[in-house]
Write a protein that holds these residues in place. Structure first.
Motif, PDB file in Angstrom:
ATOM      1  N   ALA A   1       0.177   3.723  -3.419  1.00 17.28           N
ATOM      2  CA  ALA A   1       1.156   4.316  -2.490  1.00 17.28           C
ATOM      3  C   ALA A   1       0.879   5.803  -2.300  1.00 17.28           C
ATOM      4  O   ALA A   1       0.366   6.461  -3.209  1.00 17.28           O
ATOM      5  CB  ALA A   1       2.563   4.117  -3.035  1.00 17.28           C
ATOM      6  N   GLN A   2       1.233   6.296  -1.125  1.00 14.02           N
ATOM      7  CA  GLN A   2       1.042   7.719  -0.843  1.00 14.02           C
ATOM      8  C   GLN A   2       2.273   8.275  -0.145  1.00 14.02           C
ATOM      9  O   GLN A   2       2.999   7.523   0.519  1.00 14.02           O
ATOM     10  CB  GLN A   2      -0.158   7.908   0.077  1.00 14.02           C
ATOM     11  CG  GLN A   2      -1.459   7.671  -0.644  1.00 14.02           C
ATOM     12  CD  GLN A   2      -2.660   7.832   0.264  1.00 14.02           C
ATOM     13  OE1 GLN A   2      -2.559   8.411   1.339  1.00 14.02           O
ATOM     14  NE2 GLN A   2      -3.767   7.300  -0.176  1.00 14.02           N
TER      15      GLN A   2
ATOM     16  N   MET B   1       4.142   6.970   3.272  1.00 15.51           N
ATOM     17  CA  MET B   1       4.160   5.513   3.478  1.00 15.51           C
ATOM     18  C   MET B   1       5.597   5.008   3.309  1.00 15.51           C
ATOM     19  O   MET B   1       6.430   5.674   2.709  1.00 15.51           O
ATOM     20  CB  MET B   1       3.288   4.813   2.430  1.00 15.51           C
ATOM     21  CG  MET B   1       1.802   4.961   2.633  1.00 15.51           C
ATOM     22  SD  MET B   1       0.952   3.947   1.355  1.00 15.51           S
ATOM     23  CE  MET B   1      -0.756   4.198   1.829  1.00 15.51           C
TER      24      MET B   1
ATOM     25  N   MET C   1       7.970   9.116  -0.338  1.00 13.12           N
ATOM     26  CA  MET C   1       7.880   7.934   0.525  1.00 13.12           C
ATOM     27  C   MET C   1       9.231   7.688   1.201  1.00 13.12           C
ATOM     28  O   MET C   1      10.262   8.134   0.716  1.00 13.12           O
ATOM     29  CB  MET C   1       7.536   6.693  -0.307  1.00 13.12           C
ATOM     30  CG  MET C   1       6.283   6.808  -1.116  1.00 13.12           C
ATOM     31  SD  MET C   1       6.004   5.288  -2.050  1.00 13.12           S
ATOM     32  CE  MET C   1       5.423   4.191  -0.743  1.00 13.12           C
TER      33      MET C   1
ATOM     34  N   THR D   1       5.823  -1.695   7.187  1.00 14.67           N
ATOM     35  CA  THR D   1       5.857  -1.202   5.803  1.00 14.67           C
ATOM     36  C   THR D   1       4.549  -1.466   5.061  1.00 14.67           C
ATOM     37  O   THR D   1       3.982  -2.552   5.164  1.00 14.67           O
ATOM     38  CB  THR D   1       7.030  -1.897   5.062  1.00 14.67           C
ATOM     39  OG1 THR D   1       8.202  -1.649   5.837  1.00 14.67           O
ATOM     40  CG2 THR D   1       7.201  -1.386   3.658  1.00 14.67           C
ATOM     41  N   GLU D   2       4.106  -0.447   4.302  1.00 18.82           N
ATOM     42  CA  GLU D   2       2.816  -0.569   3.597  1.00 18.82           C
ATOM     43  C   GLU D   2       2.919  -1.056   2.161  1.00 18.82           C
ATOM     44  O   GLU D   2       1.985  -1.636   1.632  1.00 18.82           O
ATOM     45  CB  GLU D   2       2.095   0.798   3.558  1.00 18.82           C
ATOM     46  CG  GLU D   2       1.637   1.337   4.905  1.00 18.82           C
ATOM     47  CD  GLU D   2       2.623   2.332   5.499  1.00 18.82           C
ATOM     48  OE1 GLU D   2       3.810   2.324   5.120  1.00 18.82           O
ATOM     49  OE2 GLU D   2       2.197   3.127   6.363  1.00 18.82           O
TER      50      GLU D   2
ATOM     51  N   ARG E   1       0.031  -3.254   2.372  1.00 24.91           N
ATOM     52  CA  ARG E   1      -1.306  -2.996   1.818  1.00 24.91           C
ATOM     53  C   ARG E   1      -1.312  -3.035   0.293  1.00 24.91           C
ATOM     54  O   ARG E   1      -2.308  -3.372  -0.325  1.00 24.91           O
ATOM     55  CB  ARG E   1      -1.805  -1.630   2.290  1.00 24.91           C
ATOM     56  CG  ARG E   1      -2.043  -1.590   3.799  1.00 24.91           C
ATOM     57  CD  ARG E   1      -2.358  -0.183   4.252  1.00 24.91           C
ATOM     58  NE  ARG E   1      -3.490   0.370   3.523  1.00 24.91           N
ATOM     59  CZ  ARG E   1      -3.782   1.671   3.481  1.00 24.91           C
ATOM     60  NH1 ARG E   1      -3.013   2.540   4.118  1.00 24.91           N
ATOM     61  NH2 ARG E   1      -4.816   2.102   2.815  1.00 24.91           N
TER      62      ARG E   1
END
Ligand code: DLL
Length: 449
Positions: A123-124, A127, A153, A175-176, A205
């Protein structure tokens, strides 16, 4: 991405010095503020001054869940009730719930360790995080929520249940990152499939899954059905909640423990003796920075092992292996120790089975009997039913017998026990609605029903 590189890649000697200092402070504080623990130390003949560093840890007595229950609700707290900003509690299926509390400092640490886990899992900042852990007394929802915000986030506090809506929100928002239990990840995956959405159309992701044991077989299913790279996140309310340890997305080989806050050791489940790295035993954790509920040598009951070798991700933090199960989840069937995850691992090698299973143990006379209900994979089920339709019943029957024999053989060869395998059609077993899946029904414990 590493959220706190100074700490997460710290040189081992510096980390040990930091841990030793924090351990000394924790023991002194607990001795001063918590009468129940002071008595435990006194009766073990240990004074705070006997603890100079990490190498003295073994001298300290264990704290167990029963200590929390016996002093319900706040007896092990080291702060005044007025300093608490939050309280969580376990569901307490047996007896009183286990109550845990947080000061403002504790909540800050909680947010940071969960942010480390999210960053470790891919996660970043920027995101979106779909958080399908339960919000409420369970630590998963609010813990991960704070982690997402701490990392920067956008958090969607979806909580559990209403899977159809969860899928719609993930699609609509693009949503990632997904956070939920592994069993619920598969429930969500099935809903995507039901809605005709293929893995490459799903925007997710990364997934951080945990709160219950899972295996590489399940990881494969989560990854392939959702189109994500999933990592493990481990924790327990007594220690803080999620974020005690986490896998890095690069290696996915063991979960890095946030060792500046949590000191870990592995001990022999029977003798309590410390075990060397690599050996499997019970995970025991000492909190190093907790203010409201500092715990010394907390006996988690979780079975795992530690690996202090360097990780290619750059983190120097010790890694713990996937939790095999809890000592109290372990079934003893005909004198053999069986963890549900061992059955799952054995089934991973059998063609035709899905990851959905349940163990049923019963006793007939003095003999234990183990039955394992497992759902067929969709592919094999379709094959079998189409053969039924074309009236090639004999072939379908042979195929099913073959799958069942393979499954029974896998259990025999991997665990050394004979079990009756019952094949079910897909989606027959109860599905997790976001909570922890129930994998074992032990009818031997039911005295009156
Ligand atoms: O399950 C905290 C959590 C929330 C962890 C969200 C990860 C994600 P408790 O309800 O107190 O807290 O349950 C703790 O669950 O002692 C283990 O037996 C089990 N457990 C937690 N994470 C994992 C995991 C939360 N990744 C108990 N793998 C622990 C295996 C896990 N078991």
């Amino acid at each position: 991405m590493i959220f706190e590189p100074d700490i997460e890649t710290m040189d081992r000697a510096a980390l040990t010095a930091l841990q030793s200092e924090r351990l000394r402070n924790t023991v002194a504080r607990v001795y001063e503020k918590v009468p129940h623990s002071r008595e435990a130390l006194d009766s073990a003949g240990v004074k705070p001054t006997d603890i100079q560093g990490v190498s003295d840890l073994w001298k300290l007595p264990f704290t167990r869940k029963s200590d929390l229950r016996d002093t319900y609700p706040f007896g092990l707290f080291a702060t005044d009730r007025g300093d608490l900003l939050r309280i969580h509690a376990s569901s307490g299926t047996t007896g009183k719930p286990t109550v845990v509390g947080y000061t403002s400092g504790d909540l800050e640490v909680f947010g940071k360790v969960c942010a480390r886990a999210l960053a470790g899992g891919g996660a970043q900042p920027g995101m979106l995080l779909h958080n399908a852990y339960g919000y409420g007394l369970f630590t998963g929802g609010l813990g991960i929520h704070a982690g997402g915000e701490t990392l920067g986030m956008g958090v969607v506090p979806a909580s559990t249940g209403m899977t159809e809506r969860q899928v719609r929100l993930i699609m609509d928002f693009g949503t990632e990152v997904l956070c939920c239990t592994p069993s619920y990840a598969l429930t969500i995956a099935r809903e995507f499939k039901n809605q005709g959405i293929s893995p490459d159309q799903i925007p997710l992701r990364f997934a951080l899954v945990g709160a219950e044991p899972w295996t590489e077989t399940m990881r494969y299913e989560v990854d392939s059905q959702l189109g994500v790279r999933s990592v493990n996140i481990y924790g327990l309310s007594e220690i803080i909640g999620p974020g005690v340890s986490f896998e890095c997305v690069e290696e996915r080989h063991g979960s890095h423990v946030s060792e500046d806050h949590f000191l870990v050791e592995i001990v022999d489940p029977d003798t309590g003796e410390q075990l060397p790295d690599g050996q499997e035993g019970v995970l025991v954790i000492t909190t190093l920075t907790k203010e409201a509920l500092p715990l010394i040598r907390y006996w988690t009951g979780d079975i795992t092992s530690l690996d202090r070798s360097r990780c290619s991700c750059g983190r120097t933090l010790t890694r713990m292996a996937m939790v095999k199960g809890r000592t109290d989840d372990m079934l003893i069937v005909k004198g053999i120790n069986v963890y549900p995850s061992q059955i799952e691992a054995a089934f991973g090698k059998v063609r035709g089975l899905s990851p959905f299973y349940r163990l049923l143990v019963d006793r007939s006379g003095t003999l234990d009997q183990l039955e394992v209900e497992v759902e067929l994979s969709k592919e094999v089920f379709d094959e079998v039913t189409s053969e039924f339709l074309s009236e090639e019943i004999i072939e379908a029957d042979q195929l099913l017998r073959g799958v069942r024999e393979d499954a029974q053989r896998a259990i025999r060869e991997n665990i050394g026990i004979s079990a009756k395998v019952i094949l079910l059609e897909p989606e027959r077993l109860p599905r997790s609605e976001g909570g922890k899946a129930q994998k074992v029904v032990d009818k031997r414990k039911v005295l009156v029903s």
